[in-house]
Design a protein around this motif. Structure first.
Motif, PDB file in Angstrom:
ATOM      1  N   ASP A 158       0.830  -1.207   0.000  1.00  0.00           N
ATOM      2  CA  ASP A 158       0.000   0.000   0.000  1.00  0.00           C
ATOM      3  C   ASP A 158       0.865   1.257   0.000  1.00  0.00           C
ATOM      4  O   ASP A 158       0.551   2.245  -0.667  1.00  0.00           O
ATOM      5  N   LYS A 159       1.983   1.223   0.752  1.00  0.00           N
ATOM      6  CA  LYS A 159       2.929   2.350   0.731  1.00  0.00           C
ATOM      7  C   LYS A 159       3.508   2.509  -0.672  1.00  0.00           C
ATOM      8  O   LYS A 159       3.648   3.625  -1.177  1.00  0.00           O
ATOM      9  N   SER A 160       3.833   1.394  -1.288  1.00  0.00           N
ATOM     10  CA  SER A 160       4.397   1.414  -2.637  1.00  0.00           C
ATOM     11  C   SER A 160       3.400   2.015  -3.629  1.00  0.00           C
ATOM     12  O   SER A 160       3.772   2.797  -4.509  1.00  0.00           O
ATOM     13  N   PHE A 161       2.131   1.667  -3.469  1.00  0.00           N
ATOM     14  CA  PHE A 161       1.099   2.244  -4.326  1.00  0.00           C
ATOM     15  C   PHE A 161       1.048   3.756  -4.161  1.00  0.00           C
ATOM     16  O   PHE A 161       0.998   4.494  -5.151  1.00  0.00           O
ATOM     17  N   ILE A 162       1.052   4.235  -2.923  1.00  0.00           N
ATOM     18  CA  ILE A 162       1.009   5.677  -2.677  1.00  0.00           C
ATOM     19  C   ILE A 162       2.188   6.364  -3.364  1.00  0.00           C
ATOM     20  O   ILE A 162       2.024   7.386  -4.028  1.00  0.00           O
ATOM     21  N   ASN A 163       3.371   5.785  -3.214  1.00  0.00           N
ATOM     22  CA  ASN A 163       4.560   6.373  -3.837  1.00  0.00           C
ATOM     23  C   ASN A 163       4.464   6.368  -5.359  1.00  0.00           C
ATOM     24  O   ASN A 163       4.734   7.385  -6.011  1.00  0.00           O
ATOM     25  N   SER A 164       4.078   5.247  -5.930  1.00  0.00           N
ATOM     26  CA  SER A 164       3.971   5.145  -7.393  1.00  0.00           C
ATOM     27  C   SER A 164       2.884   6.068  -7.941  1.00  0.00           C
ATOM     28  O   SER A 164       3.070   6.708  -8.979  1.00  0.00           O
ATOM     29  N   ALA A 165       1.766   6.130  -7.248  1.00  0.00           N
ATOM     30  CA  ALA A 165       0.667   6.995  -7.692  1.00  0.00           C
ATOM     31  C   ALA A 165       1.078   8.460  -7.632  1.00  0.00           C
ATOM     32  O   ALA A 165       0.774   9.244  -8.541  1.00  0.00           O
ATOM     33  N   ALA A 166       1.791   8.838  -6.587  1.00  0.00           N
ATOM     34  CA  ALA A 166       2.247  10.227  -6.452  1.00  0.00           C
ATOM     35  C   ALA A 166       3.236  10.573  -7.564  1.00  0.00           C
ATOM     36  O   ALA A 166       3.134  11.633  -8.190  1.00  0.00           O
ATOM     37  N   GLU A 167       4.184   9.677  -7.820  1.00  0.00           N
ATOM     38  CA  GLU A 167       5.166   9.931  -8.882  1.00  0.00           C
ATOM     39  C   GLU A 167       4.487  10.043 -10.243  1.00  0.00           C
ATOM     40  O   GLU A 167       4.815  10.932 -11.033  1.00  0.00           O
TER      41      GLU A 167
END
Length: 194
Positions: free
Chosen positions: A51-60
């Motif tokens: 879920d953290k990875s999703f937040i990071n990827s979505a933000a980028e």
């Protein structure tokens, strides 16, 4: 007479007990404080890694679309590309703001820039002009980036463990799918001009 002799011993025992009691209370207070600190850190780490990875990827991804679209607004003279870029800046900025709020509520610091790979693509776009720029912007940012975003959000709308992350992905997905449809239509229009 023997009673006065016991009083100093009794006082010493009482003093020792008091000292021991203070040590126990002090250690208990330190333990409770440490436990509270550990619990607060555990809460920050409660969000699953995926879920953290999703937040990071979505933000980028959102940062890349906004940055590239701002460049498009400066470079393009095509009204269709300008309209698309304006919509991308507006909508991805709003989604990015909502994502930052979600990230903050989960004690995650979302990236404020595109990824290295996305920055490299944007650097390529910056060197282009005219119809070549328009086609590459629509191909790279409009179509390819939105395909990746739709795939990312679709996966997390079904697989995210955190209910807030899952809800964010599910609510954002239809808009991204619409952006992809618009980008495909715009690409077809630009390709037809040859």
């Amino acid at each position: 007479m023997s009673q006065p002799q016991f009083r100093p011993q009794l006082r010493m025992q009482t003093a020792r007990r008091s000292g021991a009691m203070f040590k126990i209370l002090g250690l208990t207070a330190i333990s409770v404080a440490g436990l509270a600190l550990a619990i607060s850190h555990a809460r920050a780490d409660d969000l699953p890694r995926a879920d953290k990875s999703f937040i990071n990827s979505a933000a980028e991804a959102g940062n890349a679309e906004v940055k590239a679209s701002k460049i498009a607004l400066e470079k393009t003279t095509n009204p269709d590309v300008k309209d698309f870029a304006t919509l991308m800046v507006d909508e991805h900025t709003t989604v990015g703001d909502n994502l930052k709020k979600l990230a903050a509520s989960k004690n995650v610091e979302a990236p404020t820039e595109p990824s290295m790979a996305q920055r490299a693509k944007i650097a390529v776009l910056e060197k282009l002009d005219g119809a070549t720029f328009d086609k590459q912007y629509v191909r790279m940012i409009g179509v390819a980036a939105h395909k990746d975003a739709v795939k990312l959000f679709r996966k997390n709308a079904s697989d995210a463990k955190d209910p807030d992350v899952k809800d964010f992905a599910a609510k954002t997905l239809p808009n991204l799918e619409h952006h992809l449809e618009m980008a495909n239509a715009l690409k077809a229009k630009l390709d037809a001009k040859k």
